[in-house]
Scaffold this motif. Structure first.
Motif, mmCIF file in Angstrom:
data_model
loop_
_atom_site.group_PDB
_atom_site.id
_atom_site.type_symbol
_atom_site.label_atom_id
_atom_site.label_comp_id
_atom_site.label_asym_id
_atom_site.label_seq_id
_atom_site.Cartn_x
_atom_site.Cartn_y
_atom_site.Cartn_z
ATOM 1 N N ASP A 9 0.826 -1.209 0.000
ATOM 2 C CA ASP A 9 0.000 0.000 0.000
ATOM 3 C C ASP A 9 0.860 1.260 0.000
ATOM 4 O O ASP A 9 0.571 2.224 -0.715
ATOM 5 C CB ASP A 9 -0.940 0.023 1.206
ATOM 6 C CG ASP A 9 -2.089 -0.968 1.094
ATOM 7 O OD1 ASP A 9 -2.357 -1.458 -0.027
ATOM 8 O OD2 ASP A 9 -2.717 -1.244 2.139
ATOM 9 N N LEU A 10 1.917 1.246 0.802
ATOM 10 C CA LEU A 10 2.825 2.397 0.834
ATOM 11 C C LEU A 10 3.507 2.595 -0.513
ATOM 12 O O LEU A 10 3.649 3.725 -0.987
ATOM 13 C CB LEU A 10 3.871 2.222 1.940
ATOM 14 C CG LEU A 10 3.364 2.261 3.371
ATOM 15 C CD1 LEU A 10 4.512 2.005 4.345
ATOM 16 C CD2 LEU A 10 2.679 3.579 3.685
ATOM 17 N N GLU A 11 3.916 1.499 -1.138
ATOM 18 C CA GLU A 11 4.552 1.586 -2.453
ATOM 19 C C GLU A 11 3.580 2.140 -3.491
ATOM 20 O O GLU A 11 3.966 2.941 -4.339
ATOM 21 C CB GLU A 11 5.092 0.231 -2.883
ATOM 22 C CG GLU A 11 6.330 -0.187 -2.133
ATOM 23 C CD GLU A 11 6.864 -1.540 -2.555
ATOM 24 O OE1 GLU A 11 6.181 -2.265 -3.317
ATOM 25 O OE2 GLU A 11 7.976 -1.879 -2.128
ATOM 26 N N GLU A 12 2.322 1.727 -3.423
ATOM 27 C CA GLU A 12 1.309 2.246 -4.344
ATOM 28 C C GLU A 12 1.105 3.747 -4.141
ATOM 29 O O GLU A 12 0.957 4.493 -5.115
ATOM 30 C CB GLU A 12 -0.005 1.501 -4.172
ATOM 31 C CG GLU A 12 0.006 0.103 -4.748
ATOM 32 C CD GLU A 12 -1.313 -0.624 -4.541
ATOM 33 O OE1 GLU A 12 -2.341 0.037 -4.264
ATOM 34 O OE2 GLU A 12 -1.307 -1.856 -4.659
ATOM 35 N N GLN A 13 1.110 4.174 -2.891
ATOM 36 C CA GLN A 13 0.985 5.604 -2.605
ATOM 37 C C GLN A 13 2.168 6.369 -3.194
ATOM 38 O O GLN A 13 1.996 7.447 -3.781
ATOM 39 C CB GLN A 13 0.914 5.845 -1.101
ATOM 40 C CG GLN A 13 -0.365 5.380 -0.454
ATOM 41 C CD GLN A 13 -0.328 5.555 1.044
ATOM 42 O OE1 GLN A 13 0.222 6.531 1.561
ATOM 43 N NE2 GLN A 13 -0.900 4.604 1.764
ATOM 44 N N PHE A 14 3.362 5.811 -3.024
ATOM 45 C CA PHE A 14 4.562 6.446 -3.560
ATOM 46 C C PHE A 14 4.497 6.496 -5.083
ATOM 47 O O PHE A 14 4.793 7.532 -5.683
ATOM 48 C CB PHE A 14 5.814 5.698 -3.101
ATOM 49 C CG PHE A 14 7.088 6.340 -3.542
ATOM 50 C CD1 PHE A 14 7.531 7.503 -2.951
ATOM 51 C CD2 PHE A 14 7.857 5.779 -4.558
ATOM 52 C CE1 PHE A 14 8.711 8.110 -3.357
ATOM 53 C CE2 PHE A 14 9.032 6.369 -4.975
ATOM 54 C CZ PHE A 14 9.467 7.541 -4.365
ATOM 55 N N ASP A 15 4.092 5.399 -5.709
ATOM 56 C CA ASP A 15 3.956 5.361 -7.166
ATOM 57 C C ASP A 15 3.028 6.467 -7.652
ATOM 58 O O ASP A 15 3.314 7.151 -8.637
ATOM 59 C CB ASP A 15 3.407 4.012 -7.636
ATOM 60 C CG ASP A 15 4.405 2.881 -7.526
ATOM 61 O OD1 ASP A 15 5.608 3.148 -7.341
ATOM 62 O OD2 ASP A 15 3.975 1.714 -7.624
ATOM 63 N N SER A 16 1.934 6.642 -6.962
ATOM 64 C CA SER A 16 0.961 7.665 -7.332
ATOM 65 C C SER A 16 1.564 9.061 -7.203
ATOM 66 O O SER A 16 1.370 9.917 -8.076
ATOM 67 C CB SER A 16 -0.280 7.532 -6.449
ATOM 68 O OG SER A 16 -1.213 8.523 -6.762
#
Length: 66
Positions: A9-16
């Motif tokens: 989830d944190l990685e997805e937030q960073f990607d965004s």
């Protein structure tokens, strides 16, 4: 399993955040600076890895327009 979902989830937030920065920045250095503001989302990545990640995203996105 919960911890790995949290990290994803944190990685997805960073990607965004990186995607938005790449789209809104006039230069790759601006996108890198914005990504570094969200560095806490990907503590497992080194600064060099973050810079490389942003550069790859920049190339991929802007190659469609050049």
């Amino acid at each position: 399993m919960g911890m790995s979902n949290y990290i994803l989830d944190l990685e997805e937030q960073f990607d965004s955040k990186v995607e938005d920065a790449v789209k809104q920045s006039e230069h790759v250095d601006e996108a890198v600076a914005e990504a570094m503001k969200h560095r806490d989302l990907v503590v497992h990545m080194t600064d060099e890895e973050v810079v490389e990640y942003v550069h790859e995203g920049w190339q991929e996105f802007w190659s469609n327009y050049l």
